[in-house]
Every structure is written in C-alpha cells, then in structure tokens.
Design an enzyme around this catalytic site. Structure first.
Site: not given
Ligand code: APR
Length: 231
Positions: A54, A57, A87-89, A105, A170, A172
């Site tokens: 962290y 980060r 969900q972003n920190v 988060h 952005g 998943s």
């Molecule tokens: N613009 C928009 N979306 C994007 C971009 C971009 N430039 N680049 C990647 N992505 C998308 C990917 O296609 C994917 O669907 O962002 C998403 C990222 O997904 P994850 O990596 O799973 O992130 P997230 O959904 O925020 O994860 C949720 O999981 O690890 C834990 O606590 C952590 O907050 C996090 C949570």
C-alpha cells in the site's frame, strides 16, 4: 427538481491514469496474489509486505492524474445531482473536482487503528510497522480487504434506490456486494455501462433501459456527458 445520477466506478475508471486494474492481469495485482496483500490473513501472515504494497500504491497516487473520464464526470454537476459510488481506493474523483464520492472499499490516503476502528487518520506518506495511534495500537491501511464487511454498503444501497440515471464505469461486476448495487436501481431507470469488455449479468441484460458503450472511460465519457447535458 434536478435528476439524480448515480455513478458506479471500478478499477477501469483509473486505468488511463496509469493505475492497474485487478482482473486484467491473470489474477495478479501489480505482481501480487490479491489475497497476500488484501486480506486479513495476508495482514496476519506478513504485515510488512501488506504495508509495503500500500505504500507503493500511495506513492503512485502522487504521480498519477485524473483522466478525461474523471474530468467529464465533474462536468455533470452543472445540471445534475451527481453521486459517485466508487470501488476505487484512489482519490482521482476528488482531484477531478467531483463533490459527492462514497468509497466502498476504503481510501489509500487514510489509515485506521487496529485496536479502535473508529480512529481513522489522514495519511499521505509511508505507513510502517511501529506506526501507532494515540492509544498505542498499530495503524493499518483504511482499506476493505477480501472477507471484510463493507461498512458503506447500506448508504450506497439507499443512494441507488433514489437514482434516475446510472453510469456503470470500468468494473467487471464480479465482486460482491458492490456488483449487486445495480439491482437497487429503480426498474425504469436509464443505465449506461462503459467498459471495453463489459460483463453483462443476466439481471443486467433484463433491464429495459440499458445502453452499453464498449470502450475506455476517457474516450467514451466526454461525449456521453455532453449527451446527458443536452437532454
Ligand atoms: N476504461 C473503462 N474500463 C476499463 C478500462 C478503461 N480504460 N480498462 C479496463 N477496463 C475495465 C475492464 O474491462 C474490467 O471490466 O475495467 C474493469 C476492471 O475490472 P476489475 O479489475 O475486476 O476491477 P473492479 O471491478 O473495480 O474490481 C472490484 O475487486 O480486487 C477487488 O477491491 C478490489 O475494488 C476492487 C474490486
């Protein structure tokens, strides 16, 4: 009365600022197994590794900047009541000027006491073993790790129930309970989902007003915001 826009953001929101997403790199996060660096077990097993992770980060946060997507979301406030639920920190929404941001988060720029979770402090530098709160307890990152409760979830759920328009950006949509928030959106509300690889759940696919914008946040959001401001 102004319409309420709820913006649900995930790691993809900050990808163009140079911050890695979680699931685009074979389950590794900046080279680490997420459970090693983002779980209570990881913290018990190797607190120095977790703190170091962290710290990196937090240092990165000082050199990255909000991208065109963050800046576009700020412009929405001219005409809408905007609530961001992230969900972003990182603090890129704050630095882009957005006013109402709920962190689901946790936040990189805060730490809290391991002995008294109500003691939360602003923290912008490295956090090391031996750094304690006034009561003498080790401080830890103010992050919701895997397996921990999400204290802001109820507030987020209530916000979603009041939304007129939703932007999902952005994420998943795989990590619960965050991914479940969209189910609280009123049935007829308009939903826009911006992601280069959108993950459409069965429930999301049944939504009567879902528009998928396949692309990056920084590329898609400026024109989506223009469209919303011209409605
Ligand atoms: N613009 C928009 N979306 C994007 C971009 C971009 N430039 N680049 C990647 N992505 C998308 C990917 O296609 C994917 O669907 O962002 C998403 C990222 O997904 P994850 O990596 O799973 O992130 P997230 O959904 O925020 O994860 C949720 O999981 O690890 C834990 O606590 C952590 O907050 C996090 C949570």
């Amino acid at each position: 009365m102004r319409k309420k826009i709820i913006v649900l953001t995930g790691a993809g929101m900050s990808q163009e600022s140079g911050i890695s997403t979680f699931r685009d790199a074979d389950g590794l996060w900046e080279g680490h197994d997420v459970h090693e660096v983002a779980s209570p077990d990881g913290w018990r097993n190797n607190p120095s590794l977790v703190l170091d992770f962290y710290n990196q980060r937090r240092r990165q946060l000082k050199v990255v900047q909000p991208n065109a997507g963050h800046l576009a979301l700020h412009r929405l406030e001219v005409a809408y009541d905007v609530q961001i639920i992230t969900q972003n920190v990182d603090n890129l929404h704050e630095r882009a000027g957005s006013s109402n941001i709920l962190h689901l988060h946790g936040e990189l720029t805060k730490v809290r006491s391991t002995g008294n979770p109500k003691t939360v402090l602003e923290w912008h530098e490295d956090l090391n073993t031996g750094d304690q709160c006034r009561e003498g307890f080790q401080l830890r990152p103010h992050i919701v790790w895997f397996g921990e409760d999400v204290p802001n979830y109820d507030a987020a759920r209530r916000m979603c129930q009041q939304g007129d328009i939703f932007l999902i950006i952005g994420t998943s949509m795989q990590v619960y309970p965050a991914a479940g928030l969209i189910h609280f959106a009123p049935k007829q509300s308009q939903i826009y989902y911006v992601d280069p690889k959108p993950h459409i759940s069965w429930e999301l696919s049944l939504r009567p007003a879902l528009e998928i914008l396949e692309g990056k946040a920084g590329e898609m959001l400026p024109s989506l915001v223009d469209k919303l401001l011209n409605l």
